[in-house]
Scaffold this active site. Structure first.
Site, PDB file in Angstrom:
ATOM      1  N   TYR A 127       0.800  -1.225   0.000  1.00 34.29           N
ATOM      2  CA  TYR A 127       0.000   0.000   0.000  1.00 34.29           C
ATOM      3  C   TYR A 127       0.834   1.277   0.000  1.00 34.29           C
ATOM      4  O   TYR A 127       0.277   2.362  -0.138  1.00 34.29           O
ATOM      5  CB  TYR A 127      -0.919   0.034   1.225  1.00 34.29           C
ATOM      6  CG  TYR A 127      -1.922  -1.086   1.265  1.00 34.29           C
ATOM      7  CD1 TYR A 127      -2.797  -1.306   0.203  1.00 34.29           C
ATOM      8  CD2 TYR A 127      -2.006  -1.923   2.371  1.00 34.29           C
ATOM      9  CE1 TYR A 127      -3.714  -2.339   0.235  1.00 34.29           C
ATOM     10  CE2 TYR A 127      -2.929  -2.955   2.426  1.00 34.29           C
ATOM     11  CZ  TYR A 127      -3.782  -3.166   1.350  1.00 34.29           C
ATOM     12  OH  TYR A 127      -4.684  -4.174   1.383  1.00 34.29           O
ATOM     13  N   ILE A 128       2.119   1.164   0.183  1.00 30.80           N
ATOM     14  CA  ILE A 128       2.947   2.373   0.257  1.00 30.80           C
ATOM     15  C   ILE A 128       3.985   2.358  -0.861  1.00 30.80           C
ATOM     16  O   ILE A 128       4.330   1.291  -1.398  1.00 30.80           O
ATOM     17  CB  ILE A 128       3.644   2.504   1.632  1.00 30.80           C
ATOM     18  CG1 ILE A 128       4.464   1.254   1.952  1.00 30.80           C
ATOM     19  CG2 ILE A 128       2.622   2.772   2.727  1.00 30.80           C
ATOM     20  CD1 ILE A 128       5.206   1.333   3.284  1.00 30.80           C
TER      21      ILE A 128
END
Length: 875
Positions: A127-128
């Site tokens: 997600y990053i």
């Protein structure tokens, strides 16, 4: 039968062979352990001195460079790419990458990367996203001077060390625990590291101290250059919001708001501090509100937070790095010097490569010009073989190449043959000459840099600071901490009781006599009828000796509490009087104050917190021909000495009883109090500025920049804010002069007032947001000078001198005062005050407290002294 015998012989031989092949397990374990320990030290826990990276960090940075195209990459992709080089799981790589990203130096992050202030973790790697920062691209990589090695599976090449041209190890810090070895290098300030590198290159001395991303206040007195044995103390930044609220805006390194709040709640549960509730409003910046119950001192609570919670912590650095595959213990100063010297060598290598490339470019550009300008390409029209073409070009070049810096090689000639016809037809001689001249200028400049390498390196560091130093100012405030005595700031969370007759004290004797509130870390001092003294720790029930005459909480190094005692050392023997203090002792040791006799007895005893000396009446028994059976004894006539002193003789006759005739007044001189602005604390040790001599009811005058005026007792535990502008001994008769700007009137006003409510805070400016305090004077007869703003097209009005005493009389503290001037004011200056003779204070006939060094050493008690010079008959 024979077959069976043969089989048995064969099995015996096999058994013998198997026994011969056995290896002792201890030897294998010894080798395995050393191999494992070496692997953990070199490949996992400790960073290298050359680039400041641990292997996993170096491989992450290498993978980011390979994937770099200017756009963000998912961290999960970077982790997967790094696994080609790092023979460990994805979780360890992701954690290491998050740690690098949170330091906000090498990686440009996107998404939820966690919060070092609150302790919240980063989102999952999928997600990053991340990419290399501009700083990392400039400082960390230089493939042409990088030494390469095969990866663990032999499929790829990875850098042995990255050519980092910056003291990155000190900027980021490092921490690791290996087998029997650890390292803890604290982070330092970006700009300060660059400044230190420049000073090193200039041959100047420099010092380095840590700077933490969580800010806070640090005491680096014992930093010891970051080597083993050093220690720094880190504190949260705590201020008083109002009388019932504290606010924490910065936290110590190594903690987060969650762990800090947990430690405060734990201390509250144990009764060390007393709080009402805690609010955590932390977002981009820390804000923890600590609400206090009514009647709890904010200053004392701040000290208690430092003493009993994670608001103060100690960090022990340990400078350990890897050099030549061996651990090396060095300080941060040497780390920076080595890093700076290494940066110079890397810059030299880059310049040398740049010079070689420029000279090669100049060489071929010159050849190309000769080849085209002299139309040597026409010489090859008649040649039928490749060798003939090469020879023809070589022959055509020879008359024109005497100025070249190296010989023409076959490869040079081959490159000439690859020039396209289009390029030859469009060849511009002037542009070619300009290119060669620009190359010559660049070559000359590069050579100049090589000849003046140190200056070039200094300029390099200055450029780094200019490009990347903005916003990287020091965050941790450096101070010298005051020592906080836990016994002075702990909340009294229990009650002390005493059974005088049986000789027991403790917190569980609830059916017996109540003495005082105390804390569970206090010491208790006890005196008995027999003349014995003991200091012991608070406990549920302790036996200290029968017939207790005095019990109280003991204050160590307290020279102002004076004990007055009359005793007799033997039955029917003479009586003595003495005054003494107890500044130190050995816990749980019995001290004999009335002589080491089984028949000794205390006839009169009093404890005086401010050295009071009362008057008592001595009454004797009728015996023989005694003429005087009653007289008064004034303790102020008795000198204060050590507790082992025998004292002065009262009488050699039996005493019937002793009665208090008159309560005493203090016999101690007023206490001198200083203010130490280094730690912003009061003290009685002579550090800082002398505020004056204080008697029991004297107060301090405090005025801050917000216009708050208050008078407070000179308590040594008081904390003073940075915006304090006046701190002095308060004279109730001396007026205070204040110039303040009134926002809604757009004018300066002057007023004089006396503090009429000594224990009340009052504000001397109005509530308009533009109003502010301009200046304060506590002189008797101050003089001011007003400078005016020059009007456009006119001369400035001459400066105006104002005699404050004549300008306005003393009014109330809430009064607005008189308008200073209707004109626009540029500056208001304080001039020398007019002369004034203050009324002299009348000195009391006081007795100085005997210093601890002047009395007998309490920890090395040598018994009662029978000094005849002390025996003075008082009637």
């Amino acid at each position: 039968m024979e077959e069976n015998e043969e089989l048995n012989d064969e099995s015996l031989e096999n058994q013998d062979e198997s026994q011969d092949s056995l290896v002792k397990v201890t030897g294998m374990y010894k080798d395995w352990f050393l191999d494992y320990a070496s692997y953990v030290i070199l490949e996992r826990a400790v960073p290298a001195i050359e680039d400041g990276f641990k292997p996993v960090q170096r491989r992450i940075m290498h993978s980011l460079k390979e994937l770099d195209d200017g756009r963000y990459n998912k961290v999960a992709n970077v982790v997967g790419h790094t696994m080609q080089y790092h023979p460990h799981g994805d979780a360890s790589i992701a954690d290491a990458m998050v740690q690098i990203g949170q330091k906000d130096l090498l990686i440009d992050t996107q998404g939820n990367w966690g919060n070092i202030l609150t302790g919240d973790g980063a989102a999952a790697p999928r997600y990053i996203e991340a990419r290399l920062s501009r700083f990392a691209l400039e400082v960390v990589y230089s493939p042409k001077i990088t030494e390469w090695q095969l990866s663990y599976d032999g499929r790829k090449k990875e850098p042995v060390n990255l050519p980092v041209k910056f003291p990155l190890l000190l900027a980021q810090g490092a921490e690791g625990i290996a087998v029997g070895l650890s390292t803890k290098i604290l982070p330092h300030n970006f700009n300060e590291l660059i400044d230190a590198s420049i000073k090193h290159l200039k041959g100047k001395r420099f010092t380095l101290v840590p700077d933490f991303p969580t800010a806070g206040i640090i005491d680096v007195t014992n930093y010891n250059d970051g080597m083993r044995g050093g220690k720094i103390r880190v504190r949260a930044k705590i201020s008083t919001l109002d009388k019932n609220t504290l606010v924490i805006n910065e936290i110590p390194y190594g903690t987060n708001t969650s762990s800090l709040i947990d430690s405060i709640l734990k201390a509250n549960d144990k009764g060390k501090i007393k709080i009402k509730k805690i609010e955590d409003n932390t977002a981009a910046e820390v804000e923890i509100l600590v609400h206090l119950p009514n009647g709890i001192s904010p200053d004392k609570t701040i000290d208690a937070l430092y003493a009993f919670t994670a608001c103060e912590s100690s960090i022990s650095p340990l400078g350990c790095v890897i050099e030549d595959n061996k651990p090396l213990f060095i300080g941060v100063k040497e780390m920076l010097e080595r890093s700076t010297d290494n940066t110079v060598e890397l810059l030299k290598a880059e310049l040398q490569i740049q010079l070689d490339e420029l000279e090669e470019q100049w060489h071929f550009s010159s050849l190309e010009r000769i080849f085209i300008e002299n139309r040597i390409y026409r010489e090859i029209e008649e040649e039928e073989t490749w060798e003939g073409v090469i020879e023809a070009i070589d022959k055509g070049l020879k008359p024109h190449i005497t100025h070249l810096k190296r010989a023409v090689t076959k490869d040079d000639i081959v490159r000439l043959t690859e020039i396209r016809i289009k390029r030859i037809s469009k060849f511009d001689l002037d542009k070619a000459q300009q290119l060669i001249e620009s190359l010559e200028d660049r070559i000359a400049q590069t050579k100049h840099h090589l000849e003046h390498l140190v200056d070039f390196a200094i300029d390099y560091f200055k450029e780094l600071k200019k490009k990347y130093g903005a916003g990287r100012e020091r965050q941790s405030e450096i101070r010298i901490f005051d020592e906080i005595e836990a016994t002075k700031v702990v909340i009294r969370n229990t009650k002390l009781y005493v059974n005088r007759e049986e000789g027991f004290i403790g917190t569980s004797l609830k059916r017996d006599e109540y003495v005082t509130d105390c804390s569970d870390i206090d010491d208790i001092i006890v005196f008995t009828q027999k003349g014995e003294m003991m200091v012991t720790k608070v406990d549920s029930k302790v036996f200290v000796g029968k017939n207790i005459i005095h019990v109280a909480v003991f204050k160590k190094k307290d020279k102002r509490t004076i004990y007055n005692m009359i005793y007799k050392s033997m039955k029917g023997g003479p009586s003595y009087v003495k005054r003494f203090n107890v500044t130190s002792m050995t816990r749980d040791k019995i001290y004999d104050l009335a002589g080491d006799k089984s028949t000794s007895e205390v006839l009169y005893f009093s404890a005086n917190p401010n050295g009071e000396a009362e008057v008592v009446t001595i009454m004797l028994r009728q015996s023989g021909s005694i003429k005087k059976l009653k007289w008064d004894l004034d303790f102020s006539d008795v000198l204060i000495k050590g507790r082992t002193s025998k004292g002065n003789l009262v009488t050699k006759y039996p005493v019937k009883r002793i009665e208090l005739k008159e309560k005493g007044v203090s016999t101690l001189k007023p206490r001198k109090i200083w203010f130490d602005d280094v730690v912003s604390r009061l003290n009685v040790d002579g550090r800082g500025e002398l505020l004056g001599e204080f008697r029991g009811d004297d107060l301090l005058l405090v005025i801050d920049q917000k216009g708050v005026v208050k008078t407070i007792p000179p308590d040594l535990l008081t904390r003073f804010n940075d915006d304090m502008i006046v701190l002095e001994k308060w004279n109730p008769q001396k007026p205070i002069s204040v110039v303040h700007y009134v926002g809604d009137k757009d004018r300066f006003y002057l007023k004089r007032f006396l503090v009429e409510n000594p224990n009340k805070e009052e504000v001397v400016i109005d509530e308009d947001p533009k109003s502010h305090l301009e200046l304060v004077s506590t002189d008797w007869r101050p003089m001011l000078e007003i400078e005016f703003i020059k009007p456009r097209g006119k001369d400035a009005k001459p400066n105006l001198e104002v005699n404050v005493e004549e300008f306005i009389s003393v009014k109330g503290i809430k009064a607005l005062g008189n308008q200073l001037t209707p004109d626009k004011v540029k500056n208001i200056n304080v001039l020398d005050s007019l002369p004034y003779e203050e009324p002299e204070e009348q000195d009391a006939e006081d007795i100085e407290v005997v210093d601890e060094e002047q009395i007998n050493n309490d920890d090395n008690d040598i018994g009662t002294k029978n000094d005849s010079s002390d025996q003075t008959t008082l009637f």
